[in-house]
Design an enzyme around this catalytic site. Structure first.
Site, mmCIF file in Angstrom:
data_model
loop_
_atom_site.group_PDB
_atom_site.id
_atom_site.type_symbol
_atom_site.label_atom_id
_atom_site.label_comp_id
_atom_site.label_asym_id
_atom_site.label_seq_id
_atom_site.Cartn_x
_atom_site.Cartn_y
_atom_site.Cartn_z
ATOM 1 N N ASP A 183 36.027 41.808 37.294
ATOM 2 C CA ASP A 183 36.993 41.690 38.388
ATOM 3 C C ASP A 183 36.234 41.477 39.692
ATOM 4 O OD1 ASP A 183 39.421 42.281 40.081
ATOM 5 O OD2 ASP A 183 40.189 42.997 38.163
ATOM 6 N N HIS A 214 41.298 44.257 44.664
ATOM 7 C CA HIS A 214 41.788 44.140 43.292
ATOM 8 C C HIS A 214 40.942 44.933 42.308
ATOM 9 C CE1 HIS A 214 43.051 42.113 39.509
ATOM 10 N NE2 HIS A 214 44.206 42.067 40.132
ATOM 11 N N SER A 362 48.345 42.700 36.492
ATOM 12 C CA SER A 362 46.958 43.176 36.559
ATOM 13 C C SER A 362 46.899 44.682 36.303
ATOM 14 C CB SER A 362 46.370 42.894 37.945
ATOM 15 O OG SER A 362 45.996 41.552 38.090
#
Length: 437
Positions: A183, A214, A362
């Site tokens: 990520d 994120h 996600s």
């Protein structure tokens, strides 16, 4: 009438108390995912131009075989110079510029990044290179996007209520399990992640490792510390997270990755003995990544991918056979092959020692990665086929149809391990309500 107003005042008071307790957080700063301020130092420009390709060269038979400590470097590889010369020759012959390279011993190839000229079309360049016997294959560099919209919080975590985490912790916490989070950067020193990251590695050249929104949020859902008196608790709080930065944060909070950076991170993860790999991102099918995923699946590594609701097939890698494809219940066109997990208004970790509320598949994928960490602790030798067959799911209402997909963690643990520390029955009605906004 007085009773009605009394009830309303009581409800308002409860909401106000909850709001004040969340904002206090022992001095912690809480931000909404929709209003996160993206700081300049936490953004990066896309590290590659549009006209770049990946050229895979076959490795010679007597090639250095890495052990689990191998980081993907070339330091002991005596044939590097020879392969570099071949790549340089190919670049000159085809009017390309050789930029960088990385060994992919898992696939027995070396991966070279080359920049095209404007004089020849990409199709012609790929077709010409593909005819050379020294070349394994050539492909474009695809772009991938994170699937997100941008302890005091533990009571409001959806998974706490519907997955009964307090009870599940009695039998499993993810102990001795390693989850690779491929990520954007994870904030290593975040109060809820300090000590949870066993290793961090940066696969984006010319761009220093930093904590980004994120990656930090995904890691928090999986493995935030439990019982430290602040923030949230991860699904598997004793899991070791391997933070592999293959994505970067752009302005407007977008998170991007590409074939090369993801390939380097996947190749690295496969040499480190991980049990679970979380890929909360999506893009087009990619040959390099497909082969690396197949290598991981053949080693019984559990791969979790986030479904892209804007792609008919759910997007890659979620669409790849053997990958645990995950969505939240609001995703349209669910099928029985797609797992559903909490993904709306999820409190999680954010850079700057913050916490924020986030939404998107996600974070649904991160829930499933945490679940698979728990299963890996309890049943480390279970095959991917066995785990999939024993996973208990409840119907999710989609219009006129009920799609089987909402994961029942308690019942799954009971079926797979014959242990159950919590109620192993979740009604269809409560399962459908897990992701209600």
């Amino acid at each position: 009438m007085k009773a009605r107003w009394s009830n309303r005042l009581s409800q308002f008071g409860l909401c106000l108390c909850l709001f004040l307790s969340l904002t206090a957080l022992s001095g912690a700063r809480l931000a909404s995912a929709d209003t996160v301020v993206v700081q300049e130092q936490n953004t990066a420009k896309e590290p590659e131009a549009k006209r770049r390709i990946l050229v895979m060269l076959h490795l010679p038979a007597p090639h250095f075989r890495p052990d689990v400590s191998y980081s993907g470097g070339y330091s002991n590889d005596v044939s590097r110079t020879a392969r570099r010369r071949i790549a340089e020759e190919l670049a000159r012959t085809h009017g390309l510029k050789l930029l960088e390279d990385w060994p992919m011993p898992v696939l027995n190839v070396d991966c070279f990044v080359m920049e095209e000229s404007d004089a020849i079309s990409e199709e012609q360049t790929i077709a010409s290179l593909s005819k050379d016997a020294r070349v394994a294959w050539v492909q474009t560099i695809n772009t991938f996007d994170a699937q997100a919209k941008s302890d005091p919080l533990f009571p409001v975590q959806p998974a706490n209520k519907y997955w009964q985490l307090d009870e599940i912790r009695k039998i499993a916490t993810g102990r001795n399990v390693v989850v690779a989070v491929i990520d954007s950067g994870v904030e290593i020193k975040h109060p809820d992640l300090a000590g949870q990251i066993s290793l961090n590695q940066n696969f984006i050249d010319g761009n220093p490792y930093i904590g980004e929104n994120h990656g930090t949020g995904v890691a928090g859902v999986i493995a935030a510390r439990a019982g430290n008196g602040v923030g949230i608790e991860g699904i598997a709080p004793n899991t070791h997270v391997m933070a592999l930065r293959a994505c970067w944060q752009e302005p407007e909070n977008k998170t991007r990755c590409n074939s090369f950076t993801l390939g380097k991170a996947l190749n690295f993860a496969l040499t480190q003995g991980v049990q679970v790999i979380n890929m909360s991102l999506s893009g087009p099918p990619d040959r390099l990544l497909k082969q690396l995923l197949d290598a991981a699946i053949s080693r019984n590594i559990k791969i979790v991918g986030a479904m892209d609701p804007n792609r008919a097939d759910g997007g890659f890698p979620a669409s790849h056979p053997g990958v645990f494809a995950v969505a939240d219940s609001k995703t349209r066109l669910l099928t029985n092959d797609i797992l559903v997990a909490p993904g709306r208004d999820i409190p999680t970790t954010a850079p700057g020692a913050r916490w924020s509320f986030v939404s998107g598949s996600s974070y649904s994928a991160a829930h499933i990665s945490g679940m698979l960490a728990l299963l890996s602790e309890l049943k480390p030798l279970a095959s991917l086929t066995q785990i999939r067959a024993d996973m208990v799911v409840n119907p999710v209402n989609q219009g006129d149809a009920n799609i089987s997909g909402q994961v029942n963690l308690c019942a799954t643990l009971s079926k797979l391990t014959s242990k159950c520390a919590c109620s192993c029955h979740l009604t269809a009605a409560s399962a459908t309500a897990v992701n209600q906004p």
